[in-house]
Design a protein around this motif. Structure first.
Motif, mmCIF file in Angstrom:
data_model
loop_
_atom_site.group_PDB
_atom_site.id
_atom_site.type_symbol
_atom_site.label_atom_id
_atom_site.label_comp_id
_atom_site.label_asym_id
_atom_site.label_seq_id
_atom_site.Cartn_x
_atom_site.Cartn_y
_atom_site.Cartn_z
ATOM 1 N N UNK A 9 10.374 60.413 66.134
ATOM 2 C CA UNK A 9 11.228 59.373 66.671
ATOM 3 C C UNK A 9 10.581 59.153 68.147
ATOM 4 N N UNK A 10 10.312 59.901 69.149
ATOM 5 C CA UNK A 10 9.781 59.885 70.485
ATOM 6 C C UNK A 10 8.783 58.780 70.130
ATOM 7 N N UNK A 11 7.687 59.005 69.430
ATOM 8 C CA UNK A 11 6.610 58.150 68.991
ATOM 9 C C UNK A 11 6.986 56.848 68.921
ATOM 10 N N UNK A 12 7.887 56.442 67.813
ATOM 11 C CA UNK A 12 8.406 55.292 67.534
ATOM 12 C C UNK A 12 8.912 54.630 68.803
ATOM 13 N N UNK A 13 9.789 55.420 69.505
ATOM 14 C CA UNK A 13 10.515 54.626 70.590
ATOM 15 C C UNK A 13 9.380 54.420 71.869
ATOM 16 N N UNK A 14 8.354 55.210 72.053
ATOM 17 C CA UNK A 14 7.291 54.856 72.675
ATOM 18 C C UNK A 14 6.372 53.612 72.496
ATOM 19 N N UNK A 15 6.170 53.399 71.070
ATOM 20 C CA UNK A 15 5.414 52.401 70.464
ATOM 21 C C UNK A 15 6.196 51.292 70.783
ATOM 22 N N UNK A 16 7.622 51.154 70.663
ATOM 23 C CA UNK A 16 8.381 49.995 71.041
ATOM 24 C C UNK A 16 8.337 49.710 72.298
ATOM 25 N N UNK A 17 8.418 50.708 73.202
ATOM 26 C CA UNK A 17 8.339 50.427 74.592
ATOM 27 C C UNK A 17 7.125 49.911 75.135
ATOM 28 N N UNK A 18 5.986 50.376 74.511
ATOM 29 C CA UNK A 18 4.737 49.843 74.878
ATOM 30 C C UNK A 18 4.591 48.416 74.285
ATOM 31 N N UNK A 19 4.996 48.029 73.020
ATOM 32 C CA UNK A 19 5.012 46.696 72.551
ATOM 33 C C UNK A 19 5.911 45.926 73.450
ATOM 34 N N UNK A 20 6.783 46.380 73.732
ATOM 35 C CA UNK A 20 7.994 45.559 74.429
ATOM 36 C C UNK A 20 7.358 45.460 75.963
ATOM 37 N N UNK A 21 6.939 46.288 76.475
ATOM 38 C CA UNK A 21 6.323 46.223 77.776
ATOM 39 C C UNK A 21 5.188 45.383 77.977
ATOM 40 N N UNK A 22 4.264 45.453 76.983
ATOM 41 C CA UNK A 22 3.175 44.632 76.894
ATOM 42 C C UNK A 22 3.673 43.120 76.864
ATOM 43 N N UNK A 23 4.595 42.830 76.063
ATOM 44 C CA UNK A 23 4.823 41.442 75.869
ATOM 45 C C UNK A 23 5.523 40.978 77.326
ATOM 46 N N UNK A 24 6.406 41.675 77.935
ATOM 47 C CA UNK A 24 7.245 41.304 79.071
ATOM 48 C C UNK A 24 6.258 41.551 80.167
ATOM 49 N N UNK A 25 4.982 42.412 80.258
ATOM 50 C CA UNK A 25 4.214 42.427 81.331
ATOM 51 C C UNK A 25 3.228 40.991 81.457
ATOM 52 N N UNK A 26 2.985 40.315 80.162
ATOM 53 C CA UNK A 26 2.325 39.126 80.319
ATOM 54 C C UNK A 26 3.070 38.234 81.106
ATOM 55 N N UNK A 27 4.509 38.282 80.827
ATOM 56 C CA UNK A 27 5.200 37.418 81.648
ATOM 57 C C UNK A 27 5.304 37.710 82.931
#
Lengths: 333, 100, 167, 657
Positions: A9-27
């Motif tokens: 579960x933690x890994x999935x959450x981390x993955x999501x945060x990573x993906x989301x963070x990546x997306x908004x980091x570009x912005x």
């Protein structure tokens, strides 16, 4: 099976945060650079352009993914994944806040070594991507990227050795605890300024971001090892860069800015998480700021700088730190 | 679970594979990698025995093996590069002459 | 079947498969990648064997340094496509003999394992093998080998530089 | 005490080192004085040792570990006992006098410094020889004195004949040394040790008479002695050795070094006593040598050659005595001979010096015109002379020109001839008496030799000192300086009175040497009959010489009265053709053999074997080389094969257990 479930579960959450963070980091980057260059940045998709990352993602997903005819198909395919994985798994050892569940591998006592090991294997993505494209630019870009990363890894490691010497532990949690004596002067950035600067510079080089973005120096190599990539595979490389950026910021925060520590953080996991986020954001903005400010290094100068300047400084720093510790100078353990 | 036998068994299998790799491949780099595999299998056995007896010595030997492997690779690959520059080949069967 | 045994078996299968893949691969880059995979599985086994420090070192030294060097050399030389037709009549008997000898060696190892190690018990005592313990050993009883190893590394570095220097 | 033992050797060494390194800046007097005083100090220390150890057994054995290889354990040790003390006193005493004499004799020689370096080296070496406590160290001294002898014989090497004489001495001695070293090796192989006490103890423990190995050892050692002590057949180098400066002839080739063989046999008497067969050989060789050399001395014209053959003859006496087990007599004669023969040589040197005075005087007057003090004068004794200053035919009437030399020469001559009460009489008498008692043949030979001795010394005296001068040089000869005459006087005194060393009835030397050579070696009681007989014979022969030669030579170039002997005269003049025999038979045979070895055996056999081995190795390698393919993988396979075999061995041997 409970621990396995928890970690999954933690890994999935981390993955999501990573993906989301990546997306908004570009912005964030685009808007910040826009401001720095006296323009506005993306503001058309959604309020303040907040939906821009979604649009970009959608575009990349639906775009045709071209594979060169002479490419090594299998490796061409897995190279982006190999690139992303190390970026993501760094988060495993980072303590995001004052709570066991805010930390994936809560307290392994070799956290720093783990970080270094992960960095050392993160070169594969670039190398294999460049090689498998069967393109001169890509190959050279891949080799350049890996040579650069390997060179700067040493100085990076040396800066962390100083940190480990100070904290007396290779566990990231312990390092944060060590920097938490109640005031801001406990932060290692004040007691190990040389290591902090060294880490900042080498981290930038590891990320292959400006001013060290020779890997994708357009004038020489078009887009470096990413030349032949398109669509979702390209997005993965892109993602790995931004996720690593976030990870580096998190690491800098952890090592030099006291991690999650701050007034009241000892008692509240929420406060600690917020402190961590703020510090990390500052680091991220600093990285973007640097990109907007500094010109690119020349390749030979880059290598010379890494080997002939940073490495000796790192060694000297380790030596001086060790000496101060052995001599029991106050403030050095 | 028996802590040592399976690991040693695996170590033996990997070692044998490495041996066969050394003997059957003609590319110097491949031979080198097979040697690395052999070293690694030996390391595995060391660590397994270290765990078995609760002593660190086995792990330390592995540590030194890694150091030696690193030096070996550095020098060995430098040699291979140099040989390649003169012979345009990394086939060890092309290196059967003493004179260059 | 305990989870440990299960994970061991899975890892062992991956490991052996990677090793076989390595030695049979026609492409040096693939061989290197197979070897990296093998090293990775071995690193995980180190973790299972209470050797976390070595596991990390395995990843950063073998996977992170040594194999990168291999890949570099392979790519620099453009030697990844391996054409290894047997050209020498002398070597014709070589392949079967090598395989037979290898099998014999394995059989010997198996024989020893089955007769000697079958009855061995589990770990005698729990011990720490983190950087602290390893470091204390290295700078204690293993100080001399440690220093020798550092000299060895230095010599190797100089040797590599000299060998590849532009004339 | 221990340090004192080494001092006699150290002093000459110090002297030679100082002279060698700083002699260039020292005056002749300083060089000679230093060298002489160092020898004198050695003499004093030896004398001190004599008095401190006089009462008891008096043996100081200083053993320092020296060579230890496997079972070979030779200590670096010195053995000071009555015998070696006697020798040390003779060597340093006579040597010291000769050193002083040399200051005068060598005056003006451009290599003056080198001469004294060599002389000191010789004294040190000779002391090593006589003080050694093992055969090996003795051999070291043995070789060192040989080296000094070579260097000093060829001292005036600019003359090729001198250099050749030195080389001849060296080579001939080498032949003897081979025997000597073989003997030493055989001793080591047989007894496992080389130190004298151990070897002698083991020989006595064997308790065997004429054990083959002991006979072999003693014969081999005797070969060494024939070389060093100039016995048949290796005596040929000694007459030629007279090419060296006269003090060298006196010291090395008359008084000391040539007695090394006698000393060695006396030292090793335990071995010789255990081998009577060898002793017989030794006695016969000695007696024959005495006879041969005595007869040759009858016909020589060179003043030093006569003395050289006389020395060989007297050495024959000593060897014969040693061969008959009369070691005390032998050593006694050695001592007296050292005095009177040194005296004779030095006096002869004085004569030569005087003879050279004329040409030297011219040189000096020439030199006085030359301004530079460093202008090297011509070598004093090697210059070209119009007249050979050593040829007795050119002398005559010198007794008025050189009265002191004449007197001491007469003393030496009478001592040599065996006239009582001079030293030679007593020692020779002992030997002859012993021979009469033990071996008639030896007695006969020695008796004839003694008669010869009286005759040739009488002939020499007459030819040199009586009659009219037969050359300008003889007519203008002058007495030598005090540096030369004082030692002569000292030696003359010793030559006169040295008989008291072992006077019949007193027998001090015999008692003194008993601890070393044993009771049996003591001299026989004084034989008044023999003494009287030989005195009368000697007187007769002296008179005969006087009668024959008084008026035989009027001028140089007159024929010798003995030419009436015809072929025999030539035979004697050419020294029994021994040299000729060596030159034309042995050397030619040797050359032929060498040629055979070089041309046939070396090329065909040895080279053939070597080449054959090479070819064999090459051919075998050629077939083995096929294994070395250069293919790394096949090497790897072989390695694996080895590994599998080794592992299999261990596994199987472990499972067997």
């Amino acid at each position: 099976m409970a621990p396995i479930l928890e970690y999954t579960l933690k890994s999935i959450v981390l993955l999501l945060i990573g993906a989301g963070g990546f997306a908004y980091m570009t912005l964030v980057e685009r808007k910040f650079i826009g401001r720095l260059q006296s323009r506005i940045g993306p503001n058309r998709v959604g309020p303040f352009g907040l939906l821009q990352p979604m649009a970009d993602g959608l575009k990349l997903i639906v775009k045709e993914s071209i594979t060169p005819a002479q490419a090594d198909k299998l490796i061409f395919f897995i190279a982006p994944a190999i690139s992303v994985i190390p970026a993501l798994i760094i988060f495993a050892v980072i303590p995001f806040g004052n709570s066991p569940w805010l930390n994936l591998a809560a307290n392994i006592n070799i956290g720093v070594l783990y970080v270094l090991a992960v960095f050392s294997i993160s070169v594969y993505g670039a190398v294999l991507g460049g090689w498998s494209s069967n393109n001169k630019y890509a190959s050279l870009g891949g080799l350049r990227a890996s040579a650069q990363m390997i060179s700067y890894e040493l100085a990076l490691g040396l800066s962390l050795v100083a940190v480990v010497l100070m904290a007396g532990s290779a566990s990231l949690n312990q390092i944060v605890q060590y920097q938490h004596p109640g005031n801001i002067l406990g932060w290692l950035i004040f007691r190990q300024p040389v290591a902090a600067v060294l880490f900042a510079i080498t981290a930038m080089a590891e990320l292959a971001r400006s001013p060290f973005d020779l890997v994708e120096a357009e004038q020489e190599l078009t887009a470096g090892f990413m030349t032949e990539y398109s669509g979702m595979k390209f997005a993965l490389f892109y993602m790995s860069e931004y996720v690593k950026m976030i990870a580096m910021s998190a690491l800098f925060t952890t090592f030099f800015l006291g991690g999650w520590s701050g007034p009241g953080a000892q008692d509240s996991w929420l406060l600690s998480l917020i402190y961590f986020g703020i510090k990390m954001l500052v680091c991220l903005l600093a990285i973007v700021w640097t990109r907007a400010t500094l010109p690119r290094f020349r390749y030979d100068k880059l290598m010379a700088f890494g080997w002939k300047v940073l490495l000796p400084i790192g060694l000297a720093n380790v030596m001086v730190t060790a000496l101060l510790i052995v001599l029991r100078v106050p403030g050095y353990r | 679970m028996n802590t040592v036998a399976p690991f040693v068994l695996l170590s033996a299998i990997l070692f044998t594979i490495g041996v066969i790799g050394v003997l059957l491949r003609r590319n110097a780099i491949m031979i080198f990698m097979s040697i690395e595999l052999m070293l690694n299998s030996a390391n595995l056995a060391f660590v397994a025995f270290s765990n078995q007896w609760g002593k660190l010595d086995g792990q330390l030997i592995v540590f030194f093996v890694m150091a030696v492997a690193a030096t070996e690779v550095a020098v060995g690959l430098a040699l291979i590069v140099t040989i390649f520059h003169t012979k345009k080949s990394t086939d060890v069967d092309d290196l059967s002459q003493m004179k260059g | 079947m305990t989870p440990e045994l299960l994970s061991f078996i899975i890892l062992a299968i991956i490991s052996i498969a990677a090793a076989i893949g390595m030695i049979t691969s026609r492409n040096a880059v693939y061989a290197a990648l197979f070897l990296i995979l093998n090293f990775g599985t071995v690193a995980v086994m180190y973790l299972m064997l209470n050797a976390p420090f070595l596991a990390i070192i395995q990843v950063s030294v073998y996977a992170g340094a040594i194999m990168v060097l291999f890949l570099f050399v392979i790519m620099l030389l453009g030697a990844e496509r391996l054409n290894e037709r047997e050209t020498r009549p002398v070597m014709r008997w070589h392949r079967p003999l090598a395989i037979v000898l290898g099998a014999f060696l394995l059989a010997l190892a198996l024989y020893v394992l089955l007769t000697r190690l079958g009855q061995s018990t589990a770990s005698v005592n729990v011990f720490g093998a983190g950087p602290l313990e390893i470091g204390l050993q290295l700078f204690g009883p293993y100080l001399l080998p440690f220093e020798v190893a550092s000299v060895l590394l230095l010599v190797a570095m100089i040797g590599a530089v000299v060998l590849t220097r532009e004339k | 005490m221990q340090l004192l033992v080494i001092l006699p050797i150290l002093f000459p060494l110090v002297g030679l080192l100082i002279n060698a390194f700083f002699g260039k800046h020292m005056s002749e007097g300083l060089i000679g004085g230093l060298a002489s005083s160092m020898v004198g100090l050695s003499f004093l220390v030896s004398a001190w040792l004599l008095f401190t150890s006089g009462g008891g057994p008096g043996i100081v054995d200083l053993s320092i570990p020296w060579i230890k290889v496997g079972t070979l354990d030779v200590p670096f040790g010195f053995l000071i006992d009555q015998l070696s003390l006697t020798m040390m006193l003779i060597v340093t005493g006579v040597g010291g006098l000769i050193h002083i004499y040399s200051i005068g004799y060598m005056h003006g020689d451009p290599r003056f410094q080198r001469f004294f370096v060599y002389m000191n080296l010789f004294i040190a070496s000779m002391l090593v020889l006589v003080m050694a406590d093992s055969f090996l160290l003795m051999f070291v001294g043995w070789e060192l004195v040989g080296l000094c002898s070579y260097l000093l014989i060829g001292f005036w090497f600019s003359n090729i004949h001198n250099a050749e004489a030195g080389r001849k001495a060296f080579v001939v001695n080498r032949i003897g040394d081979v025997g000597f070293i073989l003997g030493i090796l055989l001793i080591f192989v047989t007894f496992g040790t080389l130190t004298f006490p151990d070897v002698f103890a083991k020989v006595q423990a064997m308790n065997a008479v004429n054990a083959p190995v002991v006979v072999a050892i003693t014969l081999l050692l005797f070969v060494g002695a024939t070389g060093k002590s100039a016995q048949i057949p290796l005596f040929v180098w000694l007459p030629d050795a007279m090419a060296g400066p006269t003090p060298v002839s006196a010291l090395i080739h008359a008084a000391t070094m040539v007695t090394a063989g006698i000393y060695m046999m006396t030292r090793a008497h335990v071995l010789y006593v255990a081998a009577p067969d060898t002793q017989t050989v030794v006695a016969l060789v000695g007696a024959l040598t005495a006879f041969l050399a005595g007869s040759v001395a009858l016909t020589q014209f060179d003043i030093k050659k006569v003395l050289a053959y006389s020395t060989i003859s007297q050495l024959g006496f000593m060897v014969a005595a040693a061969g008959m087990g009369a070691y005390v007599s032998s050593v006694f004669h050695l001592a007296t001979h050292a005095f009177f023969k040194a005296l004779l040589f030095l006096a002869a040197g004085s004569v030569i010096h005087g003879m050279e005075h004329l040409s030297k005087g011219e040189e000096e007057s020439e030199r006085s015109g030359a301004p530079g003090p460093h202008k090297a004068p011509a070598p004093a004794h090697s210059g070209e002379h119009t007249v050979d200053p050593q040829d007795m035919r050119n002398m005559g009437g010198l007794r008025t020109r050189m009265p002191l030399t004449f007197v001491v020469y007469c003393i030496g001559g009478l001592a040599l001839a065996g006239m009582p009460p001079f030293a030679g009489f007593w020692s020779k008498d002992e030997i002859v008496s012993a021979a009469l008692a033990r071996n008639p043949l030896v007695f006969g030979l020695l008796a004839i030799s003694a008669i010869f001795t009286a005759f040739y010394i009488g002939r020499q005296l007459v030819m040199v000192f009586f009659g009219k001068p037969r050359s300008e040089e003889a007519a203008h000869a002058v007495e030598s300086g005090s540096a030369m005459t004082v030692p002569l006087v000292f030696l003359a005194v010793f030559a006169t009175i040295a008989g008291i060393l072992n006077l019949p009835g007193l027998d001090s030397l015999s008692h003194w040497l008993v601890p070393v050579v044993g009771q049996a070696a003591e001299a026989l009681p004084f034989n008044i009959g023999v003494a009287t007989l030989f005195t009368v014979l000697a007187l007769v022969m002296l008179y005969g010489a006087w009668a024959l030669y008084r008026s035989a030579y009027v001028k140089a170039g007159d024929a010798d009265p003995l030419t009436r002997l015809g072929g025999l005269y030539t035979f004697l003049l050419r020294a029994w053709f021994v040299d000729w025999f060596f030159q034309n038979v042995i050397v030619k045979l040797f050359y032929a053999g060498s040629t055979f070895l070089a041309r046939v055996l070396d090329i065909g056999g040895i080279d053939g074997t070597v080449n054959g081995v090479g070819i064999m190795v090459r051919d075998v390698s050629a077939s083995l080389r096929k294994v070395q393919t250069g293919l790394v993988r096949s090497y790897g396979l072989m390695m694996l094969l080895g590994v599998v075999l080794v592992v299999a061995y261990f596994v199987l041997s472990a499972s067997m257990r």
